[in-house]
Design a protein around this motif. Structure first.
Motif, short mmCIF file in Angstrom:
data_model
loop_
_atom_site.label_atom_id
_atom_site.label_comp_id
_atom_site.label_asym_id
_atom_site.label_seq_id
_atom_site.Cartn_x
_atom_site.Cartn_y
_atom_site.Cartn_z
N ASP A 107 0.85 -1.18 0.00
CA ASP A 107 0.00 0.00 0.00
C ASP A 107 0.89 1.24 0.00
OD1 ASP A 107 -1.84 2.00 0.38
OD2 ASP A 107 -2.85 1.02 2.06
N MET A 108 0.75 2.07 -1.01
CA MET A 108 1.62 3.23 -1.18
C MET A 108 1.19 4.43 -0.35
SD MET A 108 2.05 3.22 -5.31
CE MET A 108 0.29 3.40 -5.53
N ARG A 109 -0.01 4.38 0.22
CA ARG A 109 -0.52 5.56 0.93
C ARG A 109 0.32 5.93 2.13
NH1 ARG A 109 -6.64 3.57 0.81
NH2 ARG A 109 -5.46 1.66 1.15
N GLU A 110 0.89 4.94 2.78
CA GLU A 110 1.68 5.21 3.99
C GLU A 110 3.14 5.55 3.68
OE1 GLU A 110 0.52 5.28 7.20
OE2 GLU A 110 -1.48 5.04 6.35
N ALA A 111 3.85 4.63 3.05
CA ALA A 111 5.29 4.79 2.89
C ALA A 111 5.70 5.22 1.48
CB ALA A 111 6.00 3.49 3.25
N GLY A 112 4.77 5.20 0.54
CA GLY A 112 5.14 5.56 -0.83
C GLY A 112 5.92 4.43 -1.49
N LEU A 113 6.63 4.79 -2.54
CA LEU A 113 7.47 3.83 -3.26
C LEU A 113 8.90 3.96 -2.76
CD1 LEU A 113 5.80 4.48 -6.63
CD2 LEU A 113 5.95 2.24 -5.58
N ARG A 114 9.54 2.84 -2.55
CA ARG A 114 10.85 2.79 -1.87
C ARG A 114 11.90 3.71 -2.50
NH1 ARG A 114 12.47 -2.96 -1.58
NH2 ARG A 114 10.67 -2.97 -0.22
N ASP A 115 12.04 3.66 -3.83
CA ASP A 115 13.10 4.43 -4.48
C ASP A 115 12.76 4.61 -5.96
OD1 ASP A 115 13.67 1.93 -5.67
OD2 ASP A 115 15.27 1.50 -4.24
N LEU A 116 13.67 5.23 -6.71
CA LEU A 116 13.41 5.49 -8.13
C LEU A 116 13.27 4.21 -8.94
CD1 LEU A 116 15.59 8.62 -8.97
CD2 LEU A 116 13.11 8.47 -8.86
N GLU A 117 13.97 3.17 -8.57
CA GLU A 117 13.86 1.90 -9.28
C GLU A 117 12.44 1.35 -9.16
OE1 GLU A 117 15.74 -2.57 -8.99
OE2 GLU A 117 17.04 -0.88 -8.50
N HIS A 118 11.88 1.37 -7.95
CA HIS A 118 10.51 0.91 -7.74
C HIS A 118 9.52 1.87 -8.40
CE1 HIS A 118 12.46 -1.55 -4.65
NE2 HIS A 118 11.40 -2.33 -4.74
#
Length: 135
Positions: free
Chosen positions: A83-94
Motif C-alpha cells: 500500500d503506497m498511501r503510507e510509505a510511498g514507493l521505496r526508491d526510483l527503481e521501484h
C-alpha cells in the motif's frame, strides 16, 4: 502491447518519465526515497502526453487512455504491491517499475477492448470518444 513494450524499454521513455517526475516534484523536498503515491499519480498521468505515434501510423495516445488514480492503484494491487498511501514507493527503481506496470496494464486493457469491442476501440482511436470529466 508490443508498441507499448518497445516504448517502455526505450531511452525516450526514460527521458519522459524523468522529466514528468521532475515536474511533479517541483517545489517539494526530494530525496528520491519513499516517493509518495501522489507523485506517482501526477507522473503517470503526465507521461501520457509523451506517448509516441506508433510505427504503423497508429497513435498510442488515442489508443491508450490517460490513467487515473483508481486505475493506478488497481494496477499496483494486481501485482501485490505494498500500500503506497503510507510509505510511498521505496526508491526510483521501484517508481520506474510502477510506471511501467501502469502503462503495460493500460496497453493490455486497450488490446482487450479492441478484441472484444472493436467498434468502440476504433471510435476511441479516431478521437470520437471523449473521456468524461472527473470534476
Amino acid at each position: 502491447v508490443r508498441e507499448m513494450e518497445d516504448w517502455l524499454s526505450s531511452g525516450d521513455f526514460d527521458s519522459a518519465w524523468r522529466e514528468c517526475y521532475d515536474r511533479a516534484c517541483r517545489g517539494q523536498g526530494r530525496s528520491d526515497r519513499n516517493i509518495s503515491q501522489d507523485i506517482l499519480f501526477q507522473t503517470a498521468i503526465d507521461i501520457h502526453g509523451s506517448l509516441p505515434d506508433g510505427p504503423d501510423g497508429g497513435k498510442l495516445p488515442s489508443l491508450i487512455p490517460e490513467p487515473d488514480a483508481e486505475f493506478i492503484r488497481g494496477a499496483m494491487e494486481q501485482i501485490g504491491a505494498e500500500d503506497m498511501r503510507e510509505a510511498g514507493l521505496r526508491d526510483l527503481e521501484h517508481f520506474e517499475a510502477a510506471l511501467v506496470i501502469v502503462y503495460i496494464q493500460l496497453a493490455h486493457c486497450a488490446d482487450l477492448l479492441a478484441n472484444q469491442m472493436p467498434e468502440v476501440s476504433a471510435a476511441a482511436a479516431a478521437g470520437h470518444l471523449v473521456p468524461s470529466s472527473h470534476g
